[in-house]
Design a protein around this motif. Sequence first.
Motif, PDB file in Angstrom:
ATOM      1  N   UNK A  81       0.844  -1.188   0.000  1.00 49.95           N
ATOM      2  CA  UNK A  81       0.000   0.000   0.000  1.00 49.95           C
ATOM      3  C   UNK A  81       0.877   1.235   0.000  1.00 49.95           C
ATOM      4  N   UNK A  82       0.298   2.352  -0.470  1.00 50.89           N
ATOM      5  CA  UNK A  82       1.008   3.611  -0.289  1.00 50.89           C
ATOM      6  C   UNK A  82       0.644   4.182   1.077  1.00 50.89           C
ATOM      7  N   UNK A  88      -5.592   4.738   5.787  1.00 41.97           N
ATOM      8  CA  UNK A  88      -7.017   4.462   5.630  1.00 41.97           C
ATOM      9  C   UNK A  88      -7.349   3.048   6.122  1.00 41.97           C
ATOM     10  N   UNK A  89      -6.463   2.098   5.832  1.00 42.47           N
ATOM     11  CA  UNK A  89      -6.696   0.725   6.278  1.00 42.47           C
ATOM     12  C   UNK A  89      -6.630   0.637   7.805  1.00 42.47           C
ATOM     13  N   UNK A  95     -12.066   0.967  13.279  1.00 40.90           N
ATOM     14  CA  UNK A  95     -13.436   1.481  13.290  1.00 40.90           C
ATOM     15  C   UNK A  95     -13.509   2.987  13.353  1.00 40.90           C
ATOM     16  N   UNK A  96     -12.520   3.668  12.816  1.00 42.47           N
ATOM     17  CA  UNK A  96     -12.501   5.136  12.828  1.00 42.47           C
ATOM     18  C   UNK A  96     -13.227   5.640  11.581  1.00 42.47           C
ATOM     19  N   UNK A  97     -14.259   6.442  11.764  1.00 43.15           N
ATOM     20  CA  UNK A  97     -15.030   6.977  10.642  1.00 43.15           C
ATOM     21  C   UNK A  97     -14.309   8.154   9.994  1.00 43.15           C
ATOM     22  N   UNK A  98     -14.358   8.215   8.674  1.00 39.36           N
ATOM     23  CA  UNK A  98     -13.819   9.350   7.938  1.00 39.36           C
ATOM     24  C   UNK A  98     -14.553   9.441   6.603  1.00 39.36           C
ATOM     25  N   UNK A  99     -14.630  10.649   6.081  1.00 38.19           N
ATOM     26  CA  UNK A  99     -15.294  10.859   4.793  1.00 38.19           C
ATOM     27  C   UNK A  99     -14.353  10.497   3.664  1.00 38.19           C
ATOM     28  N   UNK A 100     -14.932  10.043   2.574  1.00 39.11           N
ATOM     29  CA  UNK A 100     -14.094   9.669   1.433  1.00 39.11           C
ATOM     30  C   UNK A 100     -13.261  10.837   0.939  1.00 39.11           C
TER      31      UNK A 100
END
Length: 536
Positions: A81-82, A88-89, A95-100
């Motif tokens: 991965x970069x 993000x992974x 379980x941390x929420x974030x917007x795309x």
Amino acid sequence: MYHSYFGLKEAPFSIAVNPRYLFMSARHRDALAHLLYGVGVGGGFILLTGEVGTGKTTVNRSLLEQIPDNTDIALILNPALNAIELLATVCDELGIDYDSGEQSLKALTDKLHQFLLSNYANGRNTVLLIDEAQHLQFEVLEQIRLLTNLETNTKKLLQIILVGQPELRTLLHKPELRQLAQRITARYQLKPLNLAETDAYIRHRLQVAGLPANQTLFPKKVVKGIHTVSRGVPRIINVLCDRMLLGTYGKNKTIVDRAMLKQAITEVMGEEDDIELHAAKNFWPIIASLVAAMFIASAWWMWPKPSEAPSPVAPAVVAAPEIKEPTIAPAPVTAEPLWINNEQQAINELLTALNLESTKPSIDCNKKDYSSPRCERLTVKTWQELMAYNRPVVLSLITPAKMQAYATLVAMDNQQATVQQGSITSDIPLSRIGEIWTGDFILIWSPPPGYTEPFSEEYSGPMVQWLAQQFAELDGQDSLLAEGSFNSALMQRIKIFQKNNQLLDDGVVGLKTLLKLNERLGNAKALVIDNTAVEG
């Protein structure tokens, strides 16, 4: 399948991951101890490396099963991965929420930092475990290092475990990564099984599959050949053994022979069936290609949850003969010149064997004494229970003439005992001495200063720091898990130590735990020299 032909319930050498077949050798226990120590200390990096198929997955599985309950863990199984994808992974795993639209290094790092601070405030730890870490790009490794900068004034908020092949160590030796390398607080290089461990590994899998204890499928000479060819790599051992059992079944035989071993070598390795030729060659490239498909079968998603996983099964030990109480008409036993009629004389012989001659006048086994060395009167029912103490002892005997006698036991194995008197020693079969042993024995040991009785997490005092120092020495670490009072890290380490040494893992530090700890640190003379229950 062939397994029913050999009286087995299932095929014992399947390449699929099955927690019931978990085998922890001494080196696997050492690796687990280093990882647990690093997690307990907190902060920085932990490094576990090893060749393909040496059991890194086994160690990782055990770590996940035994990690403290107050720990959240993020698993990265595909490190190709970069930096943004990695962060993000990690957020997804925790379980941390974030917007795309927030997928930038800064946005994801801020989200992760907030989560870590919240976890810290709630008394929880956070661990990031990256498997196959040798595939990480340089830029990603640098980003991972920066994650360890997330900290409070007293503690780093994220513990990172890197697991990979030996190339990972080479990668971390590069000058550009020296800052990361300096933050590694615990590291371990996992090596293949030795010959004795290979034998125990094969027997363990067969017995889990249902092979009776008195039946042998792989003679010693065949096991030696397996170890030579496989170099002690468990996955290769599995493939070879499975092929040999299949071939033995096809020929209607009941025991694997060397001809079948050579045939399996040819079929599995694709080389000439000359064991000595294989011993001189480098098989790591062959191993890498052979187990590429196997690795998929051992994917982490197949792992059971900690609550569902069974306890690791210790390598099987040949059952010792049960001690028989003296009867009215015991079997004839020839009088032994090394039986001692006087208990104190036998104790003096034991002190001599322990190099404690100077303490002879001060030890009184008839009194409760808290000095050091200390005398303990104990009773067991089997030889195997006695072997678990693993210390020279004085045995209490009742001779055929119904006379009390004693024997100073200085060494033993599963077949015979070695008793000593003065400069004379004698080897006696356990079945013979078991006819007259009552099961009582006297053990002399040196407790730590200030120890009076078993203690656990309710205790606070100097014994806590002493115990933490012993584990730091055992694990090869500089930092202590605790000082004046118990904490969860030290308690977890005690329970892991007890479990790995076939003791009751209740966290209570008593005679058996202290004896085993001294044994592992090399501070005591052992009764059973070839002891398979080794823990780091």
